[in-house]
Design an enzyme around this catalytic site. Sequence first.
Site, PDB file in Angstrom:
ATOM      1  N   LYS A 184       9.980  10.557  -6.670  1.00  0.00           N
ATOM      2  CA  LYS A 184      10.051   9.227  -7.273  1.00  0.00           C
ATOM      3  C   LYS A 184       8.632   8.705  -7.427  1.00  0.00           C
ATOM      4  CE  LYS A 184       9.979   5.220  -6.534  1.00  0.00           C
ATOM      5  NZ  LYS A 184       9.097   4.118  -7.083  1.00  0.00           N
ATOM      6  N   GLU A 259       2.841   7.362   5.292  1.00  0.00           N
ATOM      7  CA  GLU A 259       1.378   7.208   5.195  1.00  0.00           C
ATOM      8  C   GLU A 259       1.148   5.874   4.518  1.00  0.00           C
ATOM      9  OE1 GLU A 259      -2.028   6.579   4.183  1.00  0.00           O
ATOM     10  OE2 GLU A 259      -1.682   7.949   2.514  1.00  0.00           O
ATOM     11  N   CYS A 293      -6.035   3.655   0.366  1.00  0.00           N
ATOM     12  CA  CYS A 293      -5.715   3.268   1.741  1.00  0.00           C
ATOM     13  C   CYS A 293      -6.869   3.566   2.686  1.00  0.00           C
ATOM     14  CB  CYS A 293      -4.451   3.989   2.198  1.00  0.00           C
ATOM     15  SG  CYS A 293      -4.565   5.791   2.144  1.00  0.00           S
ATOM     16  N   GLU A 387      -5.618  -6.223   3.985  1.00  0.00           N
ATOM     17  CA  GLU A 387      -6.008  -5.065   3.190  1.00  0.00           C
ATOM     18  C   GLU A 387      -6.209  -5.548   1.758  1.00  0.00           C
ATOM     19  OE1 GLU A 387      -4.602  -0.464   2.434  1.00  0.00           O
ATOM     20  OE2 GLU A 387      -3.061  -2.002   2.656  1.00  0.00           O
TER      21      GLU A 387
END
Length: 487
Positions: A184, A259, A293, A387
């Site tokens: 996906k 993750e 990330c 973040e």
Amino acid sequence: MSVDGERTWPDAAEWTGKIYSEGWRTAEGGTRRVVEPATGEPLAEVGLASASDVEQAGARAARAASEWAATTASDRVDVLLRVDRALRVRSGAVREWIVRETGGVPAKGDYEIAAGLAQLRHAIGLASQPPGEVLVPQVPGGTSLAWRVPLGVVGVITPWNAPLLFAMRALAPALALGNTALLKPDPLTPVSGGVLVAQLFAEAGLPEGVLHVLPGDAATGRAVAADRHVAMISFTGSTEAGREVARIAGEGLKRVSLELGGKNSIVVLEDADVEAAAAAGAMSSFGYQGQACVAAGRHVVHADVVEAYTEALVRQAKALPLGDPRDEGVALGPVISERQAVRIARIVDESVDAGARVLTGGTREGLFYPPTVLDRVDRSMPAFREEIFGPVAPVVPFRSEGEAVEIANDTAYGLTAAVHSRSAPRATALAQRLRTGMIHINDVSAKDAANAPFGGMGVSGNTSRIGGTASLEAFTQWRWMTAPGPP
């Protein structure tokens, strides 16, 4: 879109408005237009998988699973070798799709291709690893064996920032070890993260039913996580979305590999090579517009060198031209979407309102956000706590190693970090005190390798790892067998 030899590849007539599930099929979930972030131009129209599409694809993958698992490792390796060759042949077209769909510069496309090839090569090695162990039998003269077997159907949900790489990072080992898969891709990058992957594996002769590509939004991801045929979910994305995936998959007692995000620090000690540290810091915060990330979200710098470091970081930022990534000389392209641009601007503006100072950058034009350096950042500010996922480098000074460790560890995340010092033993000792799954000495924070166990601590993951031999644990399960006599 892209010309490969004498014809356009991939042939849009074959896949426009469709999903890949035992060939290209009309999607029940409708279609979505893919737009180039740098120009706003439409690039493609892809099919969106409905919950029914996912259910049907899961059933097809489950039917194909036993036959694919029964193939020899050599047969599976042959397919991956052909994927490797196809990706090399198609690299020009793949690079162009990555550049136009993600907004990354051509070097970013080259990196994804090279990293994807590395994942394929490492997966080829995994397929030939010894599958198990001979155990000491409990009965004299008997047999006790333990070996790894595939999980069955693996669901792979990938983000938009490195769509080809993250697809290959999960699919290559999962397929090499005998699993089938539902992929996906993110709705912002469904071509470079999905269509191209399907085309490459189809050209390589992967049997029908082994791989299904199901573009879609969060609802499609939830359907994949919940599907009764799926035994394991490999998810890369935000912590918030990861929590939801884990909750849904947990209802089915599925294995989940997460993750997730990071608020990563580069720690610069007073004995560091300041220019080298600033170059690593700039690459870590500004590369691909900071949309990774593993990007550096904090520059934790000793007070004795913070002025020199900040000046060097500002020079690095000002030397990075911003524009259409296809234009020669451009170093940074647009961020992926208006939503992301608004988020970056909000974090910077709120931090400035709270007392931070913009030394360069800080003002966006549409989706283009310039490399930005902030100083006078304290722990109460959004630039310190959140973040950012944009090209912003908050600088935070410290006076002692203990304070540096405290600042770097002041986050729920724990993905990666870097420490800079002319003394490798000193840097290594400090690194051991940081709560991160990965750590790099005198280097960037943003590193990846196919043979390394990639993952984080805290809310950066769920203690799972992917890459290296960790992929054996991720995509197989143990089976134990005993017999009263020899096998």
